[in-house]
Enzyme design. Structure first.
Site, PDB file in Angstrom:
ATOM      1  N   ASN A   7       0.856  -1.189   0.000  1.00  0.00           N
ATOM      2  CA  ASN A   7       0.000   0.000   0.000  1.00  0.00           C
ATOM      3  C   ASN A   7       0.892   1.239   0.000  1.00  0.00           C
ATOM      4  OD1 ASN A   7      -1.743   2.066   0.572  1.00  0.00           O
ATOM      5  ND2 ASN A   7      -2.671   1.100   2.371  1.00  0.00           N
ATOM      6  N   LYS A  14       3.165   0.780   3.153  1.00  0.00           N
ATOM      7  CA  LYS A  14       2.830  -0.274   4.131  1.00  0.00           C
ATOM      8  C   LYS A  14       2.839  -1.610   3.416  1.00  0.00           C
ATOM      9  CE  LYS A  14      -0.930   1.903   6.321  1.00  0.00           C
ATOM     10  NZ  LYS A  14      -2.312   1.815   6.731  1.00  0.00           N
ATOM     11  N   ARG A  91      -2.784  -1.872  -3.232  1.00  0.00           N
ATOM     12  CA  ARG A  91      -3.969  -1.050  -2.964  1.00  0.00           C
ATOM     13  C   ARG A  91      -3.886   0.216  -3.815  1.00  0.00           C
ATOM     14  NH1 ARG A  91      -5.205   3.285   1.526  1.00  0.00           N
ATOM     15  NH2 ARG A  91      -7.374   3.635   0.956  1.00  0.00           N
ATOM     16  N   HIS A 180     -12.858   3.896   0.089  1.00  0.00           N
ATOM     17  CA  HIS A 180     -12.901   2.875   1.139  1.00  0.00           C
ATOM     18  C   HIS A 180     -13.671   1.632   0.668  1.00  0.00           C
ATOM     19  CE1 HIS A 180     -12.873   6.475   4.124  1.00  0.00           C
ATOM     20  NE2 HIS A 180     -11.642   5.995   4.051  1.00  0.00           N
ATOM     21  N   LEU A 209     -15.653   4.770   9.742  1.00  0.00           N
ATOM     22  CA  LEU A 209     -15.373   6.032  10.427  1.00  0.00           C
ATOM     23  C   LEU A 209     -13.951   6.030  10.970  1.00  0.00           C
ATOM     24  CD1 LEU A 209     -18.712   6.261  12.504  1.00  0.00           C
ATOM     25  CD2 LEU A 209     -18.298   6.996  10.145  1.00  0.00           C
ATOM     26  N   GLY A 210     -13.058   6.707  10.256  1.00  0.00           N
ATOM     27  CA  GLY A 210     -11.672   6.822  10.702  1.00  0.00           C
ATOM     28  C   GLY A 210     -11.233   8.258  10.526  1.00  0.00           C
ATOM     29  N   ARG A 241     -10.953  17.030   7.304  1.00  0.00           N
ATOM     30  CA  ARG A 241     -11.648  17.367   6.050  1.00  0.00           C
ATOM     31  C   ARG A 241     -13.037  17.919   6.360  1.00  0.00           C
ATOM     32  NH1 ARG A 241     -10.610  11.612   3.154  1.00  0.00           N
ATOM     33  NH2 ARG A 241      -8.792  11.253   4.446  1.00  0.00           N
ATOM     34  N   ASP A 285      -7.858  14.518  15.689  1.00  0.00           N
ATOM     35  CA  ASP A 285      -7.966  13.184  16.274  1.00  0.00           C
ATOM     36  C   ASP A 285      -9.213  13.090  17.161  1.00  0.00           C
ATOM     37  OD1 ASP A 285      -6.134  10.644  16.870  1.00  0.00           O
ATOM     38  OD2 ASP A 285      -7.176  11.236  18.712  1.00  0.00           O
ATOM     39  N   ARG A 287      -9.963  10.951  19.611  1.00  0.00           N
ATOM     40  CA  ARG A 287      -9.717  10.734  21.047  1.00  0.00           C
ATOM     41  C   ARG A 287      -9.414  12.053  21.747  1.00  0.00           C
ATOM     42  NH1 ARG A 287      -6.017   5.569  20.087  1.00  0.00           N
ATOM     43  NH2 ARG A 287      -5.622   6.891  18.311  1.00  0.00           N
ATOM     44  N   ILE A 334     -12.612   5.046  14.508  1.00  0.00           N
ATOM     45  CA  ILE A 334     -13.663   5.635  15.346  1.00  0.00           C
ATOM     46  C   ILE A 334     -14.844   4.671  15.467  1.00  0.00           C
ATOM     47  CG2 ILE A 334     -15.301   7.549  15.528  1.00  0.00           C
ATOM     48  CD1 ILE A 334     -13.276   9.288  13.965  1.00  0.00           C
ATOM     49  N   GLU A 336     -14.999   1.465  15.268  1.00  0.00           N
ATOM     50  CA  GLU A 336     -14.732   0.267  16.077  1.00  0.00           C
ATOM     51  C   GLU A 336     -14.519   0.603  17.548  1.00  0.00           C
ATOM     52  OE1 GLU A 336     -11.395  -1.880  14.276  1.00  0.00           O
ATOM     53  OE2 GLU A 336     -12.271  -1.474  12.324  1.00  0.00           O
ATOM     54  N   GLU A 387      -8.758  -4.411   5.449  1.00  0.00           N
ATOM     55  CA  GLU A 387      -8.583  -4.115   4.028  1.00  0.00           C
ATOM     56  C   GLU A 387      -7.448  -4.946   3.421  1.00  0.00           C
ATOM     57  OE1 GLU A 387      -8.794   0.012   5.432  1.00  0.00           O
ATOM     58  OE2 GLU A 387      -9.474   0.481   3.417  1.00  0.00           O
TER      59      GLU A 387
HETATM   60  P1  AMP Z   1      -8.268   5.193  11.312  1.00  0.00           P
HETATM   61  O1  AMP Z   1      -8.115   6.248  10.256  1.00  0.00           O
HETATM   62  O2  AMP Z   1      -9.230   4.117  10.931  1.00  0.00           O
HETATM   63  O3  AMP Z   1      -6.961   4.665  11.803  1.00  0.00           O
HETATM   64  O4  AMP Z   1      -8.942   5.926  12.596  1.00  0.00           O
HETATM   65  C1  AMP Z   1      -8.273   6.958  13.277  1.00  0.00           C
HETATM   66  C2  AMP Z   1      -9.280   7.665  14.185  1.00  0.00           C
HETATM   67  O5  AMP Z   1      -9.807   6.717  15.134  1.00  0.00           O
HETATM   68  C3  AMP Z   1      -8.646   8.801  14.997  1.00  0.00           C
HETATM   69  O6  AMP Z   1      -9.485   9.942  14.984  1.00  0.00           O
HETATM   70  C4  AMP Z   1      -8.600   8.205  16.401  1.00  0.00           C
HETATM   71  O7  AMP Z   1      -8.661   9.187  17.421  1.00  0.00           O
HETATM   72  C5  AMP Z   1      -9.860   7.354  16.397  1.00  0.00           C
HETATM   73  N1  AMP Z   1      -9.865   6.405  17.506  1.00  0.00           N
HETATM   74  C6  AMP Z   1      -9.064   5.335  17.696  1.00  0.00           C
HETATM   75  N2  AMP Z   1      -9.341   4.755  18.903  1.00  0.00           N
HETATM   76  C7  AMP Z   1     -10.327   5.494  19.480  1.00  0.00           C
HETATM   77  C8  AMP Z   1     -11.048   5.427  20.713  1.00  0.00           C
HETATM   78  N3  AMP Z   1     -10.804   4.467  21.605  1.00  0.00           N
HETATM   79  N4  AMP Z   1     -12.002   6.357  20.950  1.00  0.00           N
HETATM   80  C9  AMP Z   1     -12.264   7.332  20.048  1.00  0.00           C
HETATM   81  N5  AMP Z   1     -11.623   7.435  18.862  1.00  0.00           N
HETATM   82  C10 AMP Z   1     -10.671   6.548  18.574  1.00  0.00           C
END
Ligand code: AMP
Length: 407
Positions: A7, A14, A91, A180, A209-210, A241, A285, A287, A334, A336, A387
Site C-alpha cells: 500500500n 505499508k 492497494r 474505502h 469512520l476513521g 476534512r 484526532d 480521542r 472511530i 470500532e 482491508e
Molecule cells: P483510522 O483512520 O481508521 O486509523 O482511525 C483513526 C481515528 O480513530 C482517529 O481519529 C482516532 O482518534 C480514532 N480512535 C481510535 N481509537 C479510538 C477510541 N478508543 N475512541 C475514540 N476514537 C478513537
C-alpha cells in the site's frame, strides 16, 4: 501460498505478507515519512517482535526495495526466496471509471493507471512507483491492482452524476466515485456472515469512520450510494476534512482571503485544516476531541456534535433510499472504538428501526459483535475492518481467474 499486499500512500509504504491457507499475517510493516529527514521503518513479524529504525529513503522505489530486502533477510526475514510470493496485491486509491474490478498488471493496465494520475495526483504516482519497484525487485511475480473505487462502480447514474453541465462528465470524468470500497466490501461480507444470510437478501448501511470517513448504502451486495465523491473530501465531516459544504463558499473565500491563490492552497484548507481540527482548533484526532470536550472545551464539544450529526444525516438518508435496512455496520478507528460516537449517532433513530443497546455498546472488545437491542429491527454491528486481507483475497482470486483463462 503467500500473498504480499503493498500500500503505497502519498508519503508512506505499508506492507503485509499473508499465508493464505490460514489467512494469517506472517509479517507486516511500514516505511513512514518518505523523503523527509525523520523517515523510519517499523516492522513486525508473526512472533510479535517489533523493530523500528531511522532510515534514509527518498522515494517509494527505495521504500519497496528496503521492504523486500528485509523480507529476504537471512536472519530476520520471513521468506527464503522471492518465488515463495505467489502474487503481490497493490492497494490503489482511485481507478476512475477505467477500472470496475481488480486486475492483473499488464502494460495496458499500467497505461490506464497513468491516465488516472490527474484525478488522484497525491496517490496514483506513488502507487505507480510502487508497482514498478515491485516488478524490479520481484521479477516474474505477478501483481494485481485492487481499487478503493471498484466496489462502488455499481452505483446507478442518477446517484453518481453531479448536476453540472454534462460535458464536465464526458470530457473530464467528473462524477462520484466513492472510496474505502475494499473496507465496505469486507465488512458487508462479514455482516452477512454474522446475520447468517446471503448478501443477496440484505439491505445494509456500512459506516467506515476513521480519519477519513464514508457511509455506504448496499442492497443485495451492490452499492446504491456512498458519501464520498469525486475525491475523498465529499460527505460527512472528518478529522481534518470539511466534508459537504456549500460550494459557493469557496468562491467567497477566494474573494475574502487573497492568500488563497491556487487550488493547492484551497485543497489544503479543505482537506487538512478543516473538520474536527478546523472547528476545535485543537486536533483532527477523535480521542483528543472527546477528551477535550469532557474537560469542558466548548469548541471540541461542538466539533464532536457536528461530526456525529453529519453521519446520522447520511445514515437516515440512506435508510430512506433503501426503504429500510436490515443491518448497520460500524468500522475503522472511530467506528470500532468510540462508544460515544456510536451512541450519539444511534440516539433517537427508533423511527428507522435502529435501537442501540447501551450496555453492549459500552463493552470494550476487539471482536465482531452486535450492539443492538433484542427488539431492534435493524441489527447494529461492530466489525473490525481488514482491508489488507480483502486485497490479499482479491489478488488470489484474480490470479486464479487469469490462470484459468490462460489454460
Ligand atoms: P483510522 O483512520 O481508521 O486509523 O482511525 C483513526 C481515528 O480513530 C482517529 O481519529 C482516532 O482518534 C480514532 N480512535 C481510535 N481509537 C479510538 C477510541 N478508543 N475512541 C475514540 N476514537 C478513537
Amino acid at each position: 501460498m503467500k500473498v504480499l499486499v503493498v500500500n503505497c500512500g502519498s508519503s508512506s509504504t505499508k506492507y503485509t505478507l499473508f499465508e493464505m491457507e490460514s489467512e494469517k499475517k506472517i509479517a507486516w510493516g511500514i516505511v513512514e515519512c518518505i523523503g523527509l529527514s525523520e523517515a523510519y521503518y517499523k516492522r513486525q513479524t508473526s512472533d510479535a517482535k517489533e523493530k523500528k529504525t531511522s532510515i534514509k529513503v527518498t522515494n517509494h522505489t527505495e521504500a519497496v526495495e528496503l521492504i523486500i530486502e528485509d523480507l529476504l533477510d537471512k536472519k530476520t526475514g520471513s521468506i527464503a526466496n522471492i518465488d515463495e510470493i505467489a502474487v503481490v496485491g497493490h492497494r490503489i486509491v482511485h481507478g476512475g471509471d477505467k477500472f470496475s474490478k481488480s486486475v492483473l498488471v499488464t502494460k495496458e493496465v499500467k497505461k490506464g493507471l497513468k491516465e488516472c494520475f490527474s484525478i488522484a495526483p497525491l496517490h496514483t504516482p506513488a502507487h505507480y512507483a510502487g508497482i514498478l519497484a515491485v516488478e524490479k525487485m520481484l521479477p516474474g511475480i505477478p501483481s494485481v491492482l485492487v481499487f478503493d473505487t471498484a466496489f462502488h462502480q455499481t452505483m446507478p447514474d442518477y446517484a453518481y452524476m453531479y448536476a453540472l453541465p454534462y460535458e464536465y462528465y464526458e470530457k473530464h470524468h467528473i462524477r462520484k466515485y466513492g472510496f474505502h470500497g475494499t473496507s465496505h466490501n469486507y465488512v458487508s461480507q462479514r455482516a452477512a456472515a454474522m446475520l447468517r444470510k446471503s448478501l443477496s437478501e440484505l439491505k445494509l448501511i456500512t459506516a467506515h469512520l476513521g480519519n477519513g470517513s464514508s457511509i455506504t448504502a448496499i442492497e443485495k451486495g451492490k452499492v446504491i450510494d456512498t458519501s464520498m465523491g469525486f475525491t475523498p473530501l465529499q460527505g460527512v465531516m472528518m478529522g481534518t476534512r470539511c466534508g459537504d459544504i456549500d460550494p459557493a463558499i469557496i468562491a467567497y473565500i477566494i474573494k475574502k482571503y487573497p492568500r488563497y491563490k491556487n487550488d493547492d492552497d484551497l485543497n489544503t484548507l479543505m482537506n487538512k485544516e478543516s473538520g474536527l481540527l478546523g472547528i476545535s482548533g485543537l486536533s483532527g484526532d477523535m480521542r483528543t476531541t472527546i477528551k477535550a470536550s469532557a474537560e469542558g472545551n466548548k469548541k471540541a464539544k461542538l466539533a464532536f456534535e457536528m461530526l456525529c450529526y453529519s453521519i446520522k444525516k447520511y445514515i437516515s438518508a440512506y435508510c430512506g433510499i433503501l426503504n429500510g435496512i436490515d443491518g448497520l455496520v460500524f468500522t475503522a478507528g472511530i467506528g470500532e472504538n468510540s462508544m460515544a460516537v456510536r451512541e450519539k449517532i444511534c440516539a433517537n433513530l427508533h423511527a428507522l428501526g435502529i435501537e442501540m443497546d447501551a450496555k453492549k455498546n459500552n463493552e470494550p472488545s476487539v471482536e465482531e459483535r452486535f450492539v443492538s437491542t433484542a427488539n431492534s429491527k435493524v441489527k447494529i454491528m461492530i466489525i473490525p475492518t481488514n482491508e489488507e486481507l480483502m486485497i490479499a483475497r482479491e489478488s488470489k482470486v484474480c490470479l486464479h481467474a487469469s490462470a484459468q483463462t490462460d489454460e
